[in-house]
Design a protein around this motif. Structure first.
Motif, mmCIF file in Angstrom:
data_model
loop_
_atom_site.group_PDB
_atom_site.id
_atom_site.type_symbol
_atom_site.label_atom_id
_atom_site.label_comp_id
_atom_site.label_asym_id
_atom_site.label_seq_id
_atom_site.Cartn_x
_atom_site.Cartn_y
_atom_site.Cartn_z
ATOM 1 N N UNK A 1 0.831 -1.210 0.000
ATOM 2 C CA UNK A 1 0.000 0.000 0.000
ATOM 3 C C UNK A 1 0.864 1.258 0.000
ATOM 4 N N UNK A 2 0.253 2.365 -0.413
ATOM 5 C CA UNK A 2 0.964 3.639 -0.458
ATOM 6 C C UNK A 2 1.293 4.110 0.945
ATOM 7 N N UNK A 3 2.405 4.823 1.044
ATOM 8 C CA UNK A 3 2.859 5.400 2.305
ATOM 9 C C UNK A 3 3.005 6.901 2.100
ATOM 10 N N UNK A 4 2.564 7.668 3.099
ATOM 11 C CA UNK A 4 2.710 9.117 3.072
ATOM 12 C C UNK A 4 3.347 9.546 4.384
ATOM 13 N N UNK A 5 4.393 10.357 4.297
ATOM 14 C CA UNK A 5 5.092 10.867 5.477
ATOM 15 C C UNK A 5 5.321 12.363 5.324
ATOM 16 N N UNK A 6 5.420 13.046 6.466
ATOM 17 C CA UNK A 6 5.787 14.458 6.406
ATOM 18 C C UNK A 6 7.311 14.548 6.245
ATOM 19 N N UNK B 1 13.524 12.402 10.744
ATOM 20 C CA UNK B 1 13.572 11.744 12.057
ATOM 21 C C UNK B 1 13.712 10.231 11.903
ATOM 22 N N UNK B 2 12.947 9.638 10.991
ATOM 23 C CA UNK B 2 12.986 8.192 10.782
ATOM 24 C C UNK B 2 14.288 7.742 10.118
ATOM 25 N N UNK B 3 14.838 8.577 9.247
ATOM 26 C CA UNK B 3 16.140 8.251 8.643
ATOM 27 C C UNK B 3 17.215 8.188 9.722
ATOM 28 N N UNK B 4 17.191 9.132 10.659
ATOM 29 C CA UNK B 4 18.168 9.136 11.746
ATOM 30 C C UNK B 4 17.992 7.897 12.633
ATOM 31 N N UNK C 1 10.868 1.199 3.237
ATOM 32 C CA UNK C 1 9.576 1.879 3.353
ATOM 33 C C UNK C 1 9.724 3.379 3.109
ATOM 34 N N UNK C 2 10.757 3.981 3.682
ATOM 35 C CA UNK C 2 10.987 5.412 3.500
ATOM 36 C C UNK C 2 11.237 5.743 2.032
ATOM 37 N N UNK C 3 11.937 4.847 1.347
ATOM 38 C CA UNK C 3 12.259 5.066 -0.054
ATOM 39 C C UNK C 3 11.054 5.079 -0.974
ATOM 40 N N UNK C 4 9.988 4.432 -0.578
ATOM 41 C CA UNK C 4 8.797 4.402 -1.431
ATOM 42 C C UNK C 4 7.697 5.347 -0.969
ATOM 43 N N UNK C 5 7.984 6.121 0.084
ATOM 44 C CA UNK C 5 6.992 7.037 0.646
ATOM 45 C C UNK C 5 6.817 8.282 -0.210
ATOM 46 N N UNK C 6 5.591 8.797 -0.211
ATOM 47 C CA UNK C 6 5.316 10.111 -0.802
ATOM 48 C C UNK C 6 5.498 11.114 0.332
ATOM 49 N N UNK C 7 6.301 12.139 0.093
ATOM 50 C CA UNK C 7 6.659 13.093 1.132
ATOM 51 C C UNK C 7 5.833 14.372 0.961
ATOM 52 N N UNK D 1 0.712 4.587 6.635
ATOM 53 C CA UNK D 1 -0.448 3.974 5.985
ATOM 54 C C UNK D 1 -1.722 4.752 6.313
ATOM 55 N N UNK D 2 -2.698 4.704 5.416
ATOM 56 C CA UNK D 2 -3.967 5.391 5.615
ATOM 57 C C UNK D 2 -5.063 4.390 5.963
ATOM 58 N N UNK D 3 -6.144 4.907 6.529
ATOM 59 C CA UNK D 3 -7.302 4.067 6.818
ATOM 60 C C UNK D 3 -7.703 3.307 5.562
#
Length: 145
Positions: free
Chosen positions: A14-19, A25-28, A47-53, A111-113
Motif C-alpha cells: 500500500x501507499x505510504x505518506x510521510x511528512x 527523524x525516521x532516517x536518523x 519503506x521510506x524510499x517508497x513514501x510520498x513526502x 499507511x492510511x485508513x
C-alpha cells in the motif's frame, strides 16, 4: 496442451505518506538501528524510499504517524488491535504504546485508513492486517508537544 502458469506475484504494497520532518527523524532512527538490528533498519529504509513526502500541514488525519492512535484488524486472529505509534524511548506495550522501530511499527507508519498490508512477525509468521481507523492528534496533545 497445458499453458504455463503465471508466477505468483507478491501482493502490492500500500501507499505510504510521510511528512518531510518525520522522514528526517525516521532516517536518523534507521541509521542508529543499523548496528543493533540491520534487517529491521533495512525494512524501514525500504519503506521510506517508497513514501510520498508532504509538508506536515498536508499530512492527512487518517494517515498513521507518531502519536496517532491506530486500530487495525488481524485476519489471522480475527481480532482488532488499537495502539499508538511512538518513538522507541516512549514505547510501553502494556499501555498500547508501540515503537516505530519494531516490525509492526515499521509496517504501520505512513499507511492510511483502509490500507491492507502484509506483515511478518518476529517469529516469521506472515499476517494480513487492515487499517480500520486512525485517530488524529488531539488539541491537548498538540499543545504539549
Amino acid at each position: 496442451m497445458s499453458t504455463p502458469s503465471k508466477p505468483r506475484r507478491s501482493p502490492r504494497k500500500p501507499k505510504i505518506v510521510l511528512s518531510n520532518t518525520r522522514l528526517a527523524e525516521l532516517e536518523a532512527l534507521s541509521e542508529g538501528m543499523m548496528r543493533r538490528n540491520p534487517e529491521l533498519a533495512e525494512q524501514l529504509v525500504e519503506e521510506l524510499g517508497r513514501a510520498r513526502i508532504v509538508t506536515p500541514q498536508r499530512l492527512r488525519a487518517d494517515v498513521v504517524d507518531l502519536g496517532r492512535e491506530v486500530t487495525y484488524h488481524d485476519e489471522a486472529t480475527d481480532k482488532d488491535h488499537t495502539v499508538t505509534l511512538v518513538l522507541p524511548q516512549n514505547a510501553d506495550i502494556s499501555n498500547g504504546l508501540v515503537s516505530v522501530m519494531t516490525p509492526i511499527g515499521v509496517a504501520l507508519i505512513g499507511l492510511a485508513e483502509g490500507a491492507v498490508f502484509h506483515w511478518e512477525t518476529r517469529d516469521r509468521q506472515r499476517r494480513e492486517l487492515k487499517i480500520l481507523k486512525v485517530a488524529p492528534l488531539g488539541q491537548e496533545t498538540l499543545q504539549s508537544a
